[in-house]
Design a protein around this motif. Structure first.
Motif, PDB file in Angstrom:
ATOM      1  N   TYR A  18       0.836  -1.199   0.017  1.00  0.00           N
ATOM      2  CA  TYR A  18      -0.149  -0.049  -0.067  1.00  0.00           C
ATOM      3  C   TYR A  18       0.903   1.086   0.059  1.00  0.00           C
ATOM      4  O   TYR A  18       1.567   1.536   1.002  1.00  0.00           O
ATOM      5  N   LYS A  20       0.963   5.275  -0.622  1.00  0.00           N
ATOM      6  CA  LYS A  20       0.108   6.449  -0.458  1.00  0.00           C
ATOM      7  C   LYS A  20       1.028   7.946  -0.431  1.00  0.00           C
ATOM      8  O   LYS A  20       2.235   7.890   0.265  1.00  0.00           O
ATOM      9  N   ASN A  21       0.546   8.795  -0.793  1.00  0.00           N
ATOM     10  CA  ASN A  21       1.295  10.182  -0.445  1.00  0.00           C
ATOM     11  C   ASN A  21       2.756  10.340  -1.004  1.00  0.00           C
ATOM     12  O   ASN A  21       3.389  10.777  -0.317  1.00  0.00           O
ATOM     13  N   VAL A  22       2.798   9.684  -1.988  1.00  0.00           N
ATOM     14  CA  VAL A  22       4.283   9.948  -2.536  1.00  0.00           C
ATOM     15  C   VAL A  22       4.312  10.708  -3.799  1.00  0.00           C
ATOM     16  O   VAL A  22       3.438  10.637  -4.678  1.00  0.00           O
ATOM     17  N   THR A  23       5.307  11.525  -4.131  1.00  0.00           N
ATOM     18  CA  THR A  23       5.334  12.488  -5.295  1.00  0.00           C
ATOM     19  C   THR A  23       7.004  12.380  -5.460  1.00  0.00           C
ATOM     20  O   THR A  23       7.785  12.470  -4.790  1.00  0.00           O
ATOM     21  N   ASN A  49      -3.315   8.511  -3.950  1.00  0.00           N
ATOM     22  CA  ASN A  49      -2.742  10.088  -3.629  1.00  0.00           C
ATOM     23  C   ASN A  49      -1.116  10.215  -3.798  1.00  0.00           C
ATOM     24  O   ASN A  49      -0.371  10.699  -3.118  1.00  0.00           O
ATOM     25  N   SER A  50      -0.895   9.719  -5.171  1.00  0.00           N
ATOM     26  CA  SER A  50       0.491   9.785  -5.407  1.00  0.00           C
ATOM     27  C   SER A  50       0.819  10.493  -6.813  1.00  0.00           C
ATOM     28  O   SER A  50      -0.061  10.419  -7.692  1.00  0.00           O
ATOM     29  N   ASN A  51       1.810  11.080  -7.034  1.00  0.00           N
ATOM     30  CA  ASN A  51       1.904  12.027  -8.179  1.00  0.00           C
ATOM     31  C   ASN A  51       3.442  11.866  -8.874  1.00  0.00           C
ATOM     32  O   ASN A  51       4.434  11.531  -8.214  1.00  0.00           O
ATOM     33  N   GLU A  77      -6.797   8.311  -6.997  1.00  0.00           N
ATOM     34  CA  GLU A  77      -6.528   9.758  -6.561  1.00  0.00           C
ATOM     35  C   GLU A  77      -5.030   9.907  -7.010  1.00  0.00           C
ATOM     36  O   GLU A  77      -4.381  10.771  -6.181  1.00  0.00           O
ATOM     37  N   CYS A  78      -4.516   9.289  -8.116  1.00  0.00           N
ATOM     38  CA  CYS A  78      -3.104   9.439  -8.368  1.00  0.00           C
ATOM     39  C   CYS A  78      -3.187  10.506  -9.739  1.00  0.00           C
ATOM     40  O   CYS A  78      -4.146  10.969 -10.496  1.00  0.00           O
ATOM     41  N   ASP A  79      -1.992  11.230  -9.886  1.00  0.00           N
ATOM     42  CA  ASP A  79      -1.997  12.432 -10.942  1.00  0.00           C
ATOM     43  C   ASP A  79      -0.664  12.383 -11.523  1.00  0.00           C
ATOM     44  O   ASP A  79       0.498  12.171 -10.864  1.00  0.00           O
ATOM     45  N   CYS A 112      -8.234   9.377 -10.699  1.00  0.00           N
ATOM     46  CA  CYS A 112      -6.842   9.872 -11.292  1.00  0.00           C
ATOM     47  C   CYS A 112      -6.926  10.740 -12.556  1.00  0.00           C
ATOM     48  O   CYS A 112      -8.069  10.883 -13.233  1.00  0.00           O
TER      49      CYS A 112
END
Length: 302
Positions: A18, A20-23, A49-51, A77-79, A112
């Motif tokens: 899992y 998450k919250n990685v850019t 939530n990763s970009n 929610e990835c970008d 996404c």
């Protein structure tokens, strides 16, 4: 140094992973197969939530802003804001979705978006997924970036098709393409190509509550929603607003050689055509459109 396979922040993750919250940003990643900004190969893991803001280049296939190859994994929610380049199976979020195992369900891509560039030299380029060959749900996803591919380019998915003896179902719901899509053949605002890759199974694409609003152009089959299809499609409550440019063009489907069901869907985009064009379907082959219903308030504007 020769580019390596599985080149990404995480080369491979398994089904208990899992992330998450990685850019990732201000970088350049180059690989040879399964290359991505975040995960090279995702085997049933979850990424949230990763970009990606990097330039990602692959000299062969399977390259994506977030994942190179996704095997029944989940992305939430990835970008992507980076530039993604390769030869085959190039996607703003996922290069390829393909599960080789057994007893698997749907891969899920939800909420996404891609705002970068996806460029492919040859086949299968998409704003969200380059190539899909396994059951997949794409929900509430958006592409705002520029897409270019040779054969099979789409604002959401470049190419859709199963590779087994089973039925492969792909669902696209509440998705939007706002970016320009350009290529040679089988170019679509949402899906470039819907075609069984291999095997004796079948593929069904269900497109609902989705639309395209930018220019979609190519030299062959081009459609506001789907460029070319030889497998069954169900299109409901979806529409095209963008200009369509090509040889066989349709406001919704460019070239159709399979069963097609269209309900509550329409085209308001301009058609610029060299050979065959249609407000809904540009070229209809030997099979039938089994149902066609348009909203009464736009009747006569297709």
């Amino acid at each position: 140094v020769e580019p390596v396979t599985y080149n990404a922040l995480f080369g491979y993750i398994g089904e208990t992973a899992y992330i998450k919250n990685v850019t990732v940003e201000n970088g350049y990643i180059e690989g040879r197969g399964n290359t991505a900004g975040i995960v090279g190969y995702n085997y049933r893991g979850v990424i949230a939530n990763s970009n990606n803001k990097n330039i990602v280049v692959d000299i062969s296939w399977q390259v994506g802003g977030i994942v190179g190859n996704n095997a029944t994994g989940t992305l939430l929610e990835c970008d992507n804001q980076g530039v993604i380049c390769g030869k085959y199976n190039v996607g703003g979020i996922i290069g390829q979705n393909y599960e080789t195992g057994t007893n698997y369900g749907y891969a899920l891509i939800k909420a996404c978006s891609s705002r970068g560039v996806a460029f492919g030299d040859y086949y299968n380029v998409g704003g969200i997924v380059g190539c899909n060959a396994s059951p997949l749900k794409v929900l509430e996803c958006n592409n705002l970036g520029y897409i270019y591919g040779g054969v099979g380019a789409g604002g959401i998915i470049g190419s859709v098709g199963g590779v087994t003896d089973k039925e492969t179902v792909i669902e696209i719901d509440k998705c939007v393409n706002l970016g320009k899509v350009k290529g040679n053949n089988n170019i679509g605002g949402l899906v470039g190509r819907l075609e069984q890759e291999r095997g004796i199974g079948s593929t069904t694409a269900i497109i609902s509550n989705s639309y395209n609003s930018n220019v979609i152009s190519g030299s062959g089959a081009v459609g506001g929603l789907v460029g070319y299809m030889s497998e069954k499609a169900i299109i409901t409550k979806s529409y095209n607003l963008g200009e369509i440019v090509g040889s066989w063009i349709g406001g919704l489907v460019g070239k159709c050689n399979s069963e097609l069901i269209i309900t509550d869907s329409y085209n308001l985009g301009q058609l610029t055509c060299e050979y065959n064009s249609g407000g809904i379907v540009g070229y209809q082959g030997s099979t039938d459109i089994t149902e066609f219903i348009i909203p009464t308030e736009i009747e006569g504007k297709t």
